[in-house]
Structure formats: structure tokens, C-alpha cells
Design a protein around this motif. Sequence first.
Motif, PDB file in Angstrom:
ATOM      1  N   ASN A  97       0.845  -1.196   0.000  1.00 24.93           N
ATOM      2  CA  ASN A  97       0.000   0.000   0.000  1.00 24.93           C
ATOM      3  C   ASN A  97       0.877   1.242   0.000  1.00 24.93           C
ATOM      4  OD1 ASN A  97      -2.607  -1.418   0.293  1.00 24.93           O
ATOM      5  ND2 ASN A  97      -1.791  -2.010   2.288  1.00 24.93           N
ATOM      6  N   PHE A  98       0.671   2.071  -1.028  1.00 25.21           N
ATOM      7  CA  PHE A  98       1.441   3.311  -1.160  1.00 25.21           C
ATOM      8  C   PHE A  98       0.519   4.500  -0.940  1.00 25.21           C
ATOM      9  CE2 PHE A  98       3.423   6.846  -3.382  1.00 25.21           C
ATOM     10  CZ  PHE A  98       4.744   6.734  -2.965  1.00 25.21           C
ATOM     11  N   VAL A  99       0.989   5.465  -0.168  1.00 29.24           N
ATOM     12  CA  VAL A  99       0.200   6.651   0.147  1.00 29.24           C
ATOM     13  C   VAL A  99      -0.185   7.390  -1.143  1.00 29.24           C
ATOM     14  CG1 VAL A  99       0.208   8.893   1.291  1.00 29.24           C
ATOM     15  CG2 VAL A  99       1.257   6.927   2.417  1.00 29.24           C
ATOM     16  N   GLY A 100      -1.488   7.620  -1.318  1.00 27.25           N
ATOM     17  CA  GLY A 100      -1.967   8.358  -2.476  1.00 27.25           C
ATOM     18  C   GLY A 100      -2.479   7.497  -3.610  1.00 27.25           C
ATOM     19  N   ILE A 101      -2.303   6.166  -3.529  1.00 24.93           N
ATOM     20  CA  ILE A 101      -2.772   5.259  -4.572  1.00 24.93           C
ATOM     21  C   ILE A 101      -3.723   4.251  -3.948  1.00 24.93           C
ATOM     22  CG2 ILE A 101      -2.129   3.530  -6.292  1.00 24.93           C
ATOM     23  CD1 ILE A 101       0.518   4.893  -6.640  1.00 24.93           C
ATOM     24  N   ASN A 102      -4.926   4.141  -4.500  1.00 26.66           N
ATOM     25  CA  ASN A 102      -5.900   3.180  -3.988  1.00 26.66           C
ATOM     26  C   ASN A 102      -5.523   1.761  -4.415  1.00 26.66           C
ATOM     27  OD1 ASN A 102      -7.518   5.204  -2.825  1.00 26.66           O
ATOM     28  ND2 ASN A 102      -8.608   5.538  -4.755  1.00 26.66           N
ATOM     29  N   GLY A 103      -5.746   0.812  -3.520  1.00 28.27           N
ATOM     30  CA  GLY A 103      -5.418  -0.568  -3.830  1.00 28.27           C
ATOM     31  C   GLY A 103      -3.927  -0.829  -3.724  1.00 28.27           C
ATOM     32  N   LEU A 104      -3.522  -2.011  -4.191  1.00 30.68           N
ATOM     33  CA  LEU A 104      -2.116  -2.389  -4.125  1.00 30.68           C
ATOM     34  C   LEU A 104      -1.287  -1.656  -5.181  1.00 30.68           C
ATOM     35  CD1 LEU A 104      -2.312  -6.271  -3.628  1.00 30.68           C
ATOM     36  CD2 LEU A 104      -1.707  -4.548  -1.918  1.00 30.68           C
ATOM     37  N   THR A 105      -0.039  -1.417  -4.847  1.00 36.19           N
ATOM     38  CA  THR A 105       0.931  -0.871  -5.786  1.00 36.19           C
ATOM     39  C   THR A 105       2.097  -1.840  -5.894  1.00 36.19           C
ATOM     40  OG1 THR A 105       0.339   1.405  -5.197  1.00 36.19           O
ATOM     41  CG2 THR A 105       2.422   1.082  -6.343  1.00 36.19           C
ATOM     42  N   GLY A 106       2.492  -2.154  -7.125  1.00 41.31           N
ATOM     43  CA  GLY A 106       3.604  -3.072  -7.342  1.00 41.31           C
ATOM     44  C   GLY A 106       4.809  -2.350  -7.914  1.00 41.31           C
ATOM     45  N   PHE A 107       5.901  -2.359  -7.152  1.00 43.63           N
ATOM     46  CA  PHE A 107       7.164  -1.793  -7.616  1.00 43.63           C
ATOM     47  C   PHE A 107       8.082  -2.952  -7.992  1.00 43.63           C
ATOM     48  CE2 PHE A 107       5.525   1.421  -4.638  1.00 43.63           C
ATOM     49  CZ  PHE A 107       5.577   2.551  -5.428  1.00 43.63           C
ATOM     50  N   VAL A 108       8.592  -2.940  -9.212  1.00 42.21           N
ATOM     51  CA  VAL A 108       9.421  -4.041  -9.700  1.00 42.21           C
ATOM     52  C   VAL A 108      10.817  -3.518 -10.014  1.00 42.21           C
ATOM     53  CG1 VAL A 108       9.628  -5.931 -11.342  1.00 42.21           C
ATOM     54  CG2 VAL A 108       7.352  -5.077 -10.701  1.00 42.21           C
ATOM     55  N   ASN A 109      11.800  -4.040  -9.308  1.00 40.06           N
ATOM     56  CA  ASN A 109      13.204  -3.703  -9.510  1.00 40.06           C
ATOM     57  C   ASN A 109      13.815  -4.768 -10.413  1.00 40.06           C
ATOM     58  OD1 ASN A 109      15.855  -2.905  -9.306  1.00 40.06           O
ATOM     59  ND2 ASN A 109      16.003  -3.100  -7.095  1.00 40.06           N
ATOM     60  N   VAL A 110      14.184  -4.381 -11.629  1.00 38.08           N
ATOM     61  CA  VAL A 110      14.629  -5.344 -12.638  1.00 38.08           C
ATOM     62  C   VAL A 110      16.124  -5.214 -12.895  1.00 38.08           C
ATOM     63  CG1 VAL A 110      14.320  -6.142 -15.004  1.00 38.08           C
ATOM     64  CG2 VAL A 110      12.370  -5.199 -13.760  1.00 38.08           C
ATOM     65  N   TYR A 111      16.806  -6.358 -12.910  1.00 33.68           N
ATOM     66  CA  TYR A 111      18.185  -6.406 -13.401  1.00 33.68           C
ATOM     67  C   TYR A 111      18.235  -7.504 -14.450  1.00 33.68           C
ATOM     68  CZ  TYR A 111      23.249  -6.905 -13.564  1.00 33.68           C
ATOM     69  OH  TYR A 111      24.556  -6.965 -13.995  1.00 33.68           O
ATOM     70  N   GLY A 112      18.076  -7.106 -15.709  1.00 34.80           N
ATOM     71  CA  GLY A 112      17.962  -8.071 -16.790  1.00 34.80           C
ATOM     72  C   GLY A 112      19.207  -8.903 -16.981  1.00 34.80           C
ATOM     73  N   PRO A 113      19.035 -10.173 -17.348  1.00 39.29           N
ATOM     74  CA  PRO A 113      20.195 -11.044 -17.582  1.00 39.29           C
ATOM     75  C   PRO A 113      20.906 -10.696 -18.885  1.00 39.29           C
ATOM     76  CG  PRO A 113      18.162 -12.194 -18.102  1.00 39.29           C
ATOM     77  CD  PRO A 113      17.752 -10.871 -17.532  1.00 39.29           C
ATOM     78  N   GLN A 114      22.120 -11.196 -19.024  1.00 38.10           N
ATOM     79  CA  GLN A 114      22.905 -10.950 -20.231  1.00 38.10           C
ATOM     80  C   GLN A 114      22.503 -11.892 -21.365  1.00 38.10           C
ATOM     81  OE1 GLN A 114      25.112  -8.576 -20.641  1.00 38.10           O
ATOM     82  NE2 GLN A 114      25.423  -7.824 -18.553  1.00 38.10           N
ATOM     83  N   GLN A 115      22.197 -13.149 -21.034  1.00 39.14           N
ATOM     84  CA  GLN A 115      21.929 -14.150 -22.050  1.00 39.14           C
ATOM     85  C   GLN A 115      20.553 -13.933 -22.680  1.00 39.14           C
ATOM     86  OE1 GLN A 115      22.763 -14.861 -18.902  1.00 39.14           O
ATOM     87  NE2 GLN A 115      24.942 -15.373 -19.182  1.00 39.14           N
ATOM     88  N   GLU A 116      20.504 -14.064 -23.994  1.00 38.27           N
ATOM     89  CA  GLU A 116      19.264 -13.834 -24.738  1.00 38.27           C
ATOM     90  C   GLU A 116      18.148 -14.772 -24.282  1.00 38.27           C
ATOM     91  OE1 GLU A 116      17.737 -14.585 -29.263  1.00 38.27           O
ATOM     92  OE2 GLU A 116      19.749 -13.755 -28.985  1.00 38.27           O
TER      93      GLU A 116
END
Length: 288
Positions: A97-116
Motif C-alpha cells: 500500500n502506497f500513500v496516495g494510490i488506492n489498492g495495491l501498488t507493485g514496484f518491480v526492480n529489474v536487473y535483466g540477464p545478459q543471455q538472450e
Amino acid sequence: MNIMSLNIRGLGEKHKTDWVGRLRREYKLCLVRIQETKLGESSLLFNPTNCWGDADCNFEQVFTTGRPGGIITIWDSRMFSLVEVIKSRNFIVTLGNFVGINGLTGFVNVYGPQQEREKAKVWDELLAIKLSRSATWIFMGDCNVVRRPDERINSEFCVRSANEFNKFILNGELTDLKMGGQKFTYFKTLGGKLSKLDRFLVCSNFLSVYPLASSFAMKRDLPDHSRIVLRARSEDFGPPPFKFLNSWLVNDKLDGVIKDACSVFRGYGTPNMILLNKLKYLKLAIRN
């Protein structure tokens, strides 16, 4: 809402920890997403809260299993309360729950792999997570892939990787937030290679809450990646002055009510205030 994403190329040194803390205070950040920390399980004595500068924070992290890798997500505990966390080697999903946003908020921290081949697997996993949960989604980080040939200079453009990434964005109904500042977010001195690897991807609900959201790629400092910042603020113009329902059109008296109200109304002040008060007067007349 101010968020920063940063590929730091190692977070075990005090000067880098202090640097992240200074950035947090300078940009008034409520969330910090860091990739390539290079911290393994042997780094248990390292405290990510040192990057924040005070005790009003929580964090989730993924340790590296090799030389590159490692992810940390840190947030202001007064702004975001965690409900669920999903981790893999290449991402951290924090739902809450993030202040100012109704419902759930999803924050995704991505570190993409090197291999295709691994890239496509990560996009499939993230898409499945997004589609299985109702939330306002913000994806960010070092995706290790570009979308178009012009996002890469002096290095090979992989059509297949770009297509898989673009398909993930399309199927996930995400918007690649337009980024100001630097055109490229990664610079490799050897060969002068430039790429746009870091970005923010947001869902439509995020844009409805923060229609003025913007992102910016800063000039590089310590690492070889630019830090990217998302600034989002919502505008509150008060309640709508007038709502009109189509069902009213079937009422024969409506036309006369509107004409009579407009002929009687007298407004004063600036044009915008006259219009505002006229709509309010119409609303009252129709209600009566």
C-alpha cells in the motif's frame, strides 16, 4: 512520489553507500532501486539502511551468486507498507500500500540477464506476475536490452531480444515513460559503446493517478550507468463542477430548464470563474 533506479556496479564501499544517501536526500526519494550491488551472502554485515540515512525505511534484497548481480530495493516505511514480496535472481517485486494510490501498488526492480534465452524467461515470469495480481504497476531498472536500433551505438542490435522485450511491454499493457536528460543510460569506455538500458515502465492506472509523471536520466557519476529518476505528482483541482448524464436527454423538460437557467444567470469576475459558476447554477437548476 520521487523514485530513483541505479546500477551502481558494487555497493560494498562506504563512499558509494554515502553517495546513495546523499542522492536520497537531494532528490527527496521515497524509493530507491539499486542493481548490481555485487553483495553475496558473506556480506550480511552490510546494512542497506545506511544508504537511506535514517531508520524510517525497509528493504528487500537479492544476493549475487556470481561476480555480477545483486539487487536491493529500499523504501520509506511511512509511504509504503509491504504486503507481498517476490524475488528471483533478476528482479524484486514488492507489492503493498502506497500513500496516495488506492489498492495495491507493485514496484518491480529489474536487473535483466545478459543471455538472450534468459531474457525471454524473465519477461515471461514478470508478465505472469503482473497479470495474476490487480495493482498499480511500476517497473524500473537495468533491463539489459534495447527496444530499437537507435537505442544502441557501436554494439550489435539483437532483433530477437528487442522483439521479446517489446512483446512483454505490449502484452503487459505498459507504457515506456518518456525520458528526458541523457539519450543513453550506459556508457562503456572501451569502444565507445552507448545504450539505453535503464527505463521506467508504468501501467495505465499509474498514469491516471499521476498524469504529469516524468522521468529523467542524469549524467553519469561513479558508475557506468546513469541514474534515472521518476517524479510523479497528482493534481487536485477539487470536485468536478458539473456532471451530465445521457439519460437526462430523454426528459422533454430538460431543454427548457437549461434555456431558462442560462437566461436568468448573471456572472461576475474572470471568464473562467463565470463559466464555473454558470455550470454550478445549471447543476442546481437541473437538480431542482
